[in-house]
Design a protein around this motif. Structure first.
Motif, PDB file in Angstrom:
ATOM      1  N   GLN A 104     -14.764   0.045 -14.714  1.00 15.88           N
ATOM      2  CA  GLN A 104     -13.493  -0.412 -14.185  1.00 15.88           C
ATOM      3  C   GLN A 104     -13.547  -0.370 -12.667  1.00 15.88           C
ATOM      4  OE1 GLN A 104     -10.129   1.518 -16.080  1.00 15.88           O
ATOM      5  NE2 GLN A 104     -11.002   1.208 -18.121  1.00 15.88           N
TER       6      GLN A 104
ATOM      7  N   LEU B 136      -2.516   3.253  -9.354  1.00 21.87           N
ATOM      8  CA  LEU B 136      -3.804   2.582  -9.243  1.00 21.87           C
ATOM      9  C   LEU B 136      -3.918   1.483 -10.284  1.00 21.87           C
ATOM     10  CD1 LEU B 136      -5.979   5.797  -8.938  1.00 21.87           C
ATOM     11  CD2 LEU B 136      -5.598   4.149  -7.114  1.00 21.87           C
TER      12      LEU B 136
ATOM     13  N   ARG C  93       0.831  -1.203   0.000  1.00 20.27           N
ATOM     14  CA  ARG C  93       0.000   0.000   0.000  1.00 20.27           C
ATOM     15  C   ARG C  93       0.866   1.254   0.000  1.00 20.27           C
ATOM     16  NH1 ARG C  93      -5.014   0.403   1.781  1.00 20.27           N
ATOM     17  NH2 ARG C  93      -4.714   2.466   0.823  1.00 20.27           N
TER      18      ARG C  93
ATOM     19  N   PHE D  37     -11.457  -0.342  -9.253  1.00 23.77           N
ATOM     20  CA  PHE D  37     -10.133   0.091  -8.840  1.00 23.77           C
ATOM     21  C   PHE D  37      -9.701  -0.522  -7.512  1.00 23.77           C
ATOM     22  CE2 PHE D  37      -8.664   3.442 -11.704  1.00 23.77           C
ATOM     23  CZ  PHE D  37      -9.783   3.609 -12.488  1.00 23.77           C
ATOM     24  N   GLY D  38      -8.407  -0.759  -7.412  1.00 18.39           N
ATOM     25  CA  GLY D  38      -7.811  -1.135  -6.148  1.00 18.39           C
ATOM     26  C   GLY D  38      -7.530   0.095  -5.312  1.00 18.39           C
ATOM     27  N   PRO D  39      -7.010  -0.095  -4.093  1.00 14.00           N
ATOM     28  CA  PRO D  39      -6.765   1.030  -3.180  1.00 14.00           C
ATOM     29  C   PRO D  39      -5.544   1.855  -3.561  1.00 14.00           C
ATOM     30  CG  PRO D  39      -6.044  -1.008  -2.172  1.00 14.00           C
ATOM     31  CD  PRO D  39      -6.710  -1.397  -3.452  1.00 14.00           C
TER      32      PRO D  39
END
Lengths: 110, 116
Positions: free
Chosen positions: B105, B91, B9, B107-109
């Motif tokens: 779409q 991202l 992250r 999205f991830g974090p």
């Protein structure tokens, strides 16, 4: 360069009021998508409106699309403090990529 | 169900170091995208995969950036010899659609990269 310009860049309202954000674009699209991003988080998809659609609703959200003016608007009704976030419009084209604008920072004051 | 996940992250790198950022898309999603988001800006497209094929890499800012998706699932974005201007949130997004239509779409974090 980014297309899908949002207007205004920042918007501050009181809880319960409606918030309207606008987006303009320059070239033809397959669809236009609106996303929300809370500070430090990823993007959350809100609504996708196709180029042959004029209006779409989802809960308190209403999106309109005017392809003749190459513009879209996102209306959030009866806003809540939890709606505070950045809102982005993204243009979808046949090339699969999304082209984002710079976003509108919405602040809803309790 | 599980969404798009990214790791790490947060990443702090010294200028000149190589970094690798990982993306796990939603299971079964054909398309995978990488975007770069500078502070206060909207995401900018970097590259796109359909299964294992990299169909568009026109957004990669330099040849220091390299992405792969060898088995059509997990993807890695590698940045060699990092520079301060590479500092951004990276991202990853995935979707069902193929190259002829841009679908929703997911999205991830994101991975926040800071280059010192």
């Amino acid at each position: 360069s980014q297309q899908g310009e949002e207007d205004p860049q920042a918007l501050s309202i009181q809880e319960g009021e409606n918030a309207t954000m606008n987006c303009s674009y320059k070239t033809s699209i397959n669809n236009l998508q609106w996303y929300r991003q809370n500070s430090g988080r990823g993007l959350v998809h809100l609504i996708l409106i196709r180029s042959n659609e004029r209006e779409k609703h989802s809960g308190r959200l209403r999106v309109t699309l005017d392809t003749s003016k190459k513009s879209s608007s996102l209306l959030i009704t009866a806003s809540r403090a939890a709606d505070t976030a950045s809102y982005f419009c993204a243009k979808g084209t046949s090339g699969s990529r999304l082209t984002f604008g710079e976003g509108t920072q919405l602040t809803v004051n309790p | 169900g599980a969404g798009v996940s990214q790791s790490p992250r947060y990443k702090v790198a010294k200028r000149g170091q190589d970094v690798a950022l990982r993306c796990d898309p939603i299971s079964g999603h054909v398309s995978l995208f990488w975007y770069q988001q500078a502070l206060g800006q909207g995401p900018e497209f970097l590259t796109y995969f359909q299964n294992e094929a990299q169909l568009d890499k026109s957004g990669l800012p330099s040849d220091r950036f390299f992405a792969e998706r060898p088995e059509g699932s997990v993807s890695t974005l590698k940045i060699q010899r990092t520079q301060q201007e590479d500092s951004a949130v990276y991202l990853c997004a995935s979707s069902w659609s193929g190259p002829t239509y841009t679908d929703t779409q997911y999205f991830g974090p994101g991975t926040r990269l800071t280059v010192l």
